[in-house]
Design an enzyme around this catalytic site. Structure first.
Site, PDB file in Angstrom:
ATOM      1  N   GLY A 187     -26.403   0.613  -7.351  1.00  0.00           N
ATOM      2  CA  GLY A 187     -25.728  -0.026  -6.225  1.00  0.00           C
ATOM      3  C   GLY A 187     -25.624   0.897  -5.020  1.00  0.00           C
TER       4      GLY A 187
ATOM      5  CG  ASP B  13     -27.320  -2.362   1.549  1.00  0.00           C
ATOM      6  OD1 ASP B  13     -26.124  -2.125   1.776  1.00  0.00           O
ATOM      7  OD2 ASP B  13     -27.704  -3.106   0.629  1.00  0.00           O
TER       8      ASP B  13
HETATM    9  C1  GLA Z   1     -25.456  -5.575  -1.038  1.00  0.00           C
HETATM   10  C2  GLA Z   1     -26.179  -6.150   0.168  1.00  0.00           C
HETATM   11  C3  GLA Z   1     -25.442  -5.797   1.473  1.00  0.00           C
HETATM   12  C4  GLA Z   1     -23.950  -6.151   1.386  1.00  0.00           C
HETATM   13  C5  GLA Z   1     -23.339  -5.626   0.090  1.00  0.00           C
HETATM   14  C6  GLA Z   1     -21.924  -6.111  -0.121  1.00  0.00           C
HETATM   15  O1  GLA Z   1     -25.499  -4.181  -0.986  1.00  0.00           O
HETATM   16  O2  GLA Z   1     -27.504  -5.662   0.235  1.00  0.00           O
HETATM   17  O3  GLA Z   1     -26.065  -6.428   2.565  1.00  0.00           O
HETATM   18  O4  GLA Z   1     -23.784  -7.540   1.502  1.00  0.00           O
HETATM   19  O5  GLA Z   1     -24.102  -6.016  -1.054  1.00  0.00           O
HETATM   20  O6  GLA Z   1     -21.074  -5.588   0.844  1.00  0.00           O
END
Ligand code: GLA
Length: 355
Positions: free
Chosen positions: A114, A162
């Site tokens: 993550g 991200d």
């Molecule tokens: C993932 C997605 C992001 C965001 C996060 C939750 O990482 O890629 O764009 O939505 O989840 O904040």
């Protein structure tokens, strides 16, 4: 695993890298046009490129020890190659001619924790292409192209956080990002604090399907409220008239945006820690993207004397937790907490700070 020297023979032409991201506050707000505060991980993904003379793109991932090769005008086979191919196609859409390339990818970012290893790969690839082809693209343009590569070629319907973090954040600051306007600023971490990240070791199995479900619920909540997106709701009580589950989903997003704004206005570490704790509770109870293992890890972190606050980070359903710790105490807090958590059979490990 092949070395770059063995792969390229004469050596690559260009080299670029990008970090992963750990989000401190503002979760599931980006696709609601809201606010967030990610920072960069010390771990990075590196992409080296050289020209190929046989009309084929060839990519090698040292982390996976896997190689793909395909005709430059064809689609990449499923797998890591799709991310690189997606970036190439996005550059082509900007009007540039991309010759056949050989790419070597290596990374010390943990996959599946993550921490957005995919965004790091996209931004590193786009940076390498920018260098190779002298493309006049700024870092925001690169982030938007990385996001499109993810949505269209890796089929993940993500927001913009991200890729913006991989393109613009660093380890010493948090990147305050407004997902609607893309305005951004690097802010100092709260005084006397540093970041601890622990990968719970629990795979993010439901992350994809539930992520799309939450997005759809937020869009429906915005429709019911008659606003373009939940970012436009500034008064939390407005959501209380919505039917479930929209009421709780919207309550998370609206309160999370306010937490980010509050954290930026008054920057002390104790308040920041409280806002992180509230964020976790909201993600657990209202947004329902936590799992018992992450709740247990957050509880252990929060009980540590060096921790100001802790929460899950990223989409949820597994992966990593982040804690804000007293300066110079993060490594010790991680060393204390990881074995306690693993005593119940988990395989967690500290990923930030680096050992
Ligand atoms: C993932 C997605 C992001 C965001 C996060 C939750 O990482 O890629 O764009 O939505 O989840 O904040």
């Amino acid at each position: 695993m092949m070395t770059p020297e063995a792969y390229f023979g004469t050596g690559p032409v260009v080299m670029a890298s990008a970090p992963g991201r750990v989000n401190l506050l503002g979760e599931h707000t980006d696709y609601n046009d809201g606010y967030m505060l990610p920072c960069a991980t010390p771990q990075r993904t590196q992409v080296m490129l050289a020209l190929a003379d046989d009309g084929h793109h060839a990519f090698y991932s040292a982390s996976l020890d896997e190689q793909v090769r395909f005709e430059a005008d064809q689609a990449a086979p499923p797998g890591f190659g799709r991310y690189l191919e997606g970036c190439i196609r996005l550059v082509e859409e900007q009007g540039a001619d991309v010759p056949a390339v050989r790419a070597y990818v290596c990374s010390d970012l943990p996959l599946g924790a993550g921490l957005s290893s995919s965004a790091a790969l996209e931004i590193a690839t786009l940076r390498a292409l920018r260098l190779l082809l002298h493309l006049p693209l700024d870092d925001v343009a690169l982030a938007l192209m990385g996001q499109q590569a993810e949505i269209r070629y890796a089929q993940v319907n993500c927001g913009v956080m991200d890729q913006m973090a991989a393109s613009l954040a660093d380890e010493q600051h948090m990147l305050l990002l407004d997902a609607r306007t893309l305005q951004h600023a690097l802010l100092d971490l709260p005084n006397d604090s540093e970041v601890l990240v622990i990968d719970s070791g629990v795979a993010r199995t439901l992350a994809g399907s539930k992520y799309n479900e939450r997005r759809a619920e937020c869009e429906q909540a915005a429709r019911l409220l008659g606003v373009a997106s939940l970012r436009d709701v500034l008064e939390p009580s407005v959501v209380e008239g919505l039917p479930e589950p929209y009421r709780r989903r919207a309550r998370h997003v609206v309160s999370e945006n306010l937490r980010v704004l509050q954290a930026c206005a008054q920057h002390g570490p104790a308040l920041f820690g409280q806002l992180m704790a509230q964020s976790h509770a909201s993600l657990r109870d209202d947004y329902e993207v936590s799992i018992p293992a992450l709740d247990a890890l957050v509880a252990l972190l929060s009980a540590h004397s060096a921790v100001y606050g802790a929460r899950l980070t990223g989409a949820g359903f597994g992966g990593a937790c982040v804690a804000l710790c007293r300066k110079h105490c993060a490594a010790k807090a991680g060393q204390d907490v990881v074995p306690r958590f693993n005593a119940s059979g988990h395989k967690a490990r500290m990923v930030v700070p680096l050992a």
